[in-house]
Design an enzyme around this catalytic site. Structure first.
Site, short mmCIF file in Angstrom:
data_model
loop_
_atom_site.label_atom_id
_atom_site.label_comp_id
_atom_site.label_asym_id
_atom_site.label_seq_id
_atom_site.Cartn_x
_atom_site.Cartn_y
_atom_site.Cartn_z
N ARG B 57 0.81 -1.21 0.00
CA ARG B 57 0.00 0.00 0.00
C ARG B 57 0.86 1.27 0.00
O ARG B 57 0.68 2.17 -0.82
CB ARG B 57 -0.90 -0.01 1.24
CG ARG B 57 -1.98 1.04 1.27
CD ARG B 57 -2.87 0.79 2.48
NE ARG B 57 -3.21 -0.62 2.60
CZ ARG B 57 -4.22 -1.20 1.97
NH1 ARG B 57 -4.99 -0.48 1.20
NH2 ARG B 57 -4.46 -2.47 2.12
N THR B 58 1.80 1.33 0.92
CA THR B 58 2.64 2.52 1.05
C THR B 58 3.50 2.71 -0.20
O THR B 58 3.65 3.82 -0.72
CB THR B 58 3.52 2.39 2.30
OG1 THR B 58 2.70 2.13 3.42
CG2 THR B 58 4.30 3.66 2.57
N LYS B 86 24.04 -8.74 1.08
CA LYS B 86 25.49 -8.99 1.01
C LYS B 86 26.22 -8.27 2.15
O LYS B 86 27.44 -8.19 2.16
CB LYS B 86 26.06 -8.53 -0.34
CG LYS B 86 25.49 -9.31 -1.51
CD LYS B 86 26.03 -8.76 -2.82
CE LYS B 86 25.23 -9.29 -4.00
NZ LYS B 86 25.14 -8.28 -5.07
N ARG B 107 11.68 2.52 3.63
CA ARG B 107 10.93 1.64 4.53
C ARG B 107 11.94 0.61 5.02
O ARG B 107 12.62 -0.03 4.20
CB ARG B 107 9.80 0.94 3.76
CG ARG B 107 9.13 -0.16 4.54
CD ARG B 107 7.95 0.38 5.29
NE ARG B 107 7.12 -0.65 5.85
CZ ARG B 107 5.88 -0.42 6.30
NH1 ARG B 107 5.36 0.79 6.22
NH2 ARG B 107 5.18 -1.38 6.83
N HIS B 135 5.97 6.47 11.38
CA HIS B 135 5.41 6.35 10.03
C HIS B 135 4.67 7.67 9.77
O HIS B 135 3.44 7.71 9.72
CB HIS B 135 4.47 5.14 9.99
CG HIS B 135 4.07 4.71 8.61
ND1 HIS B 135 4.50 5.34 7.47
CD2 HIS B 135 3.27 3.71 8.18
CE1 HIS B 135 3.99 4.75 6.41
NE2 HIS B 135 3.23 3.75 6.82
#
Ligand code: ZN
Lengths: 150, 308
Positions: B57-58, B86, B107, B135
């Site tokens: 969604r974001t 890595k 995110r 958020h």
């Protein structure tokens, strides 16, 4: 109260009663291999504080970071520097506005606890008790004493 | 009020005036967000979307926002296959990404990662969720939705419902709502109560939140019921979960005494908190709320680039 005077070294006075051993832990004393004399007095009656602790360490000067660490657990402590049996300097520790590096964030999922090229940083809130807020994860340090980096 | 070059890491970095400005810019973005107007404010600019954990969604909402502004996006939607696996540090990945783009959206599963990214990036960084941390764009779109649905935020009766203990977005939203002088009610099962520390902070800011565990009694006075998910994992005893989930389910019977103007919000995805039969009522605002992510993120992108 009798404490052997020291000719050169540092005395830390006005430590809250019962906290002397924690101050020693912060300063990592007794140091392995060193035979400098250390005097610790606990629960000495004090007009100002009711009870106080006192630590004297021979042949030891404190670094800035060590003084900052002491300020976190003993915000009213006095540092006395002794040279040739004379008190050459007496100063009160002061709580910095922010502390860097000397405390580890108690949130295990905080980015400062991962392999990143940064040092921890906390803003200091000085209300009824001292609280440290991580500027990264915005959480408060749960147990300051346990979070001090040795 | 200039936001050029500003990072969007935590809602706490913004004053009420700044938030009001973002909301008013977002308002002007609505026609373009709906595709009714074309907008080229970000033409030639690139948005890097670095998603170290999936959040469909974001992610889609940020991409839609950039495309609606005439810009382009690049990035990844999962840490798998990236240099992070890595062992590359986030600091290094950010320094690479900022060289390829004009704005970085991050995110990441670790709290504080967005603050770190902002320190290493010369380009503005927007936090799209850092673990259980902040958020801020969710909080801003929630505020935008309340304002859009009710006409204003100040003085409204707002109930936050569900998992208020672990749901950090509820904490940020409560903080922002306190700045807008709203009347807050926190409704949750006893084991998922708003933490005392958050309540103390709100009281320091002048709010007087009411604590309740009885959702039904709160509904008649509420202007907004903001529902969050109660996760099964929070309950060691499955029977206890079923009982609690049942008593916090916002079905038609539960909302029968609601004001006509009452609106239900939910950050989505929902599970059982709001049954589908509620979708058709005048009260459901959660799909509009999800859409509002686009104009709000458009506003932020345009503001931090300095084009509005
Ligand atoms: Zn932290």
């Amino acid at each position: 109260m009798k404490i052997t005077p020291i000719s050169n070294g540092t005395a830390i006075d006005h430590i809250p009663g019962g906290m002397a051993l924690k101050v020693c832990r912060i300063l990592d004393i007794p140091e392995t291999g060193s035979h400098s004399s250390i005097s610790i007095a606990m629960y000495v009656s004090s007009k100002k504080m009711g009870f106080k602790d006192l630590v004297k360490i021979e042949d030891r000067e404190l670094k800035r970071k060590e003084v900052d660490k002491i300020a976190l657990i003993a915000p009213n402590a006095t540092i006395i520097i002794i040279k040739d049996t004379e008190v050459t300097k007496k100063m009160q520790v002061s709580l910095p506005k922010k502390v860097m590096e000397i405390v580890k964030c108690s949130n295990p999922n905080c980015i400062t606890n991962k392999k990143e090229p940064i040092v921890s940083e906390f803003s200091v809130e000085n209300g009824s008790e001292i609280r440290l807020k991580c500027i990264y994860c915005e959480r408060y340090v749960e147990d300051i004493m346990e979070s001090i980096v040795w | 009020m200039s936001f050029k070059g500003k990072d969007v890491v935590s809602i706490r970095d913004f004053s009420r005036k700044e938030i009001e400005h973002i909301l008013s810019v977002a308002e002007t973005m609505v026609p373009a967000a709906k595709g009714q107007e074309t907008n080229e404010l970000m033409k030639g600019k690139i948005l890097a979307t670095l998603f170290y954990e999936p959040s469909t969604r974001t992610n889609l909402s940020f991409k839609a926002a950039m495309l609606r502004l005439g810009g382009s996006t690049l990035g990844f939607t999962d840490a798998k296959g990236t240099s992070a696996t890595k062992g590359e540090t986030l600091a290094d990945t950010i320094r690479m990404a900022e060289a390829y783009s004009d704005i970085v959206v991050l995110r990441h599963p670790q709290e504080g990662s967005a603050r770190l990214a902002a320190q290493f990036s010369k380009q503005p960084v927007i936090n799209a969720g850092d673990g259980a941390g902040q958020h801020p764009t969710q909080t801003l779109l929630d505020l935008f939705t309340i304002k859009d649905e009710l006409g204003s935020i100040e003085g409204k009766n707002i109930a936050l419902v569900g998992d208020l203990r672990y749901g950090r977005t509820a904490h940020s939203l409560a903080h922002a709502l306190a700045m807008f002088d709203t009347n807050l009610t926190f409704v949750s099962p006893k084991t998922l109560k708003m933490p005392g520390e958050v309540i103390k902070h709100l009281e320091d800011e002048g709010a007087e939140p009411v604590i309740s565990d009885d959702l039904e009694s709160v509904i008649p006075d509420s202007d907004i019921i903001y529902v969050t998910r109660i996760q099964k994992e929070r309950f060691p005893d499955p029977a206890e979960y079923i009982k609690v989930a049942g008593s916090y389910r916002l079905d038609l019977d539960m909302i029968k005494d609601a004001k006509q103007t009452m609106r239900i919000m939910h950050p989505l995805p929902r599970v059982n908190e709001i049954p589908p039969e509620v979708d058709a009522t005048v009260h459901s605002a959660y799909f509009r709320q999800a859409f509002n992510g686009v104009p709000v993120r458009m506003a932020l992108l345009a503001l931090v680039s300095g084009v509005v």
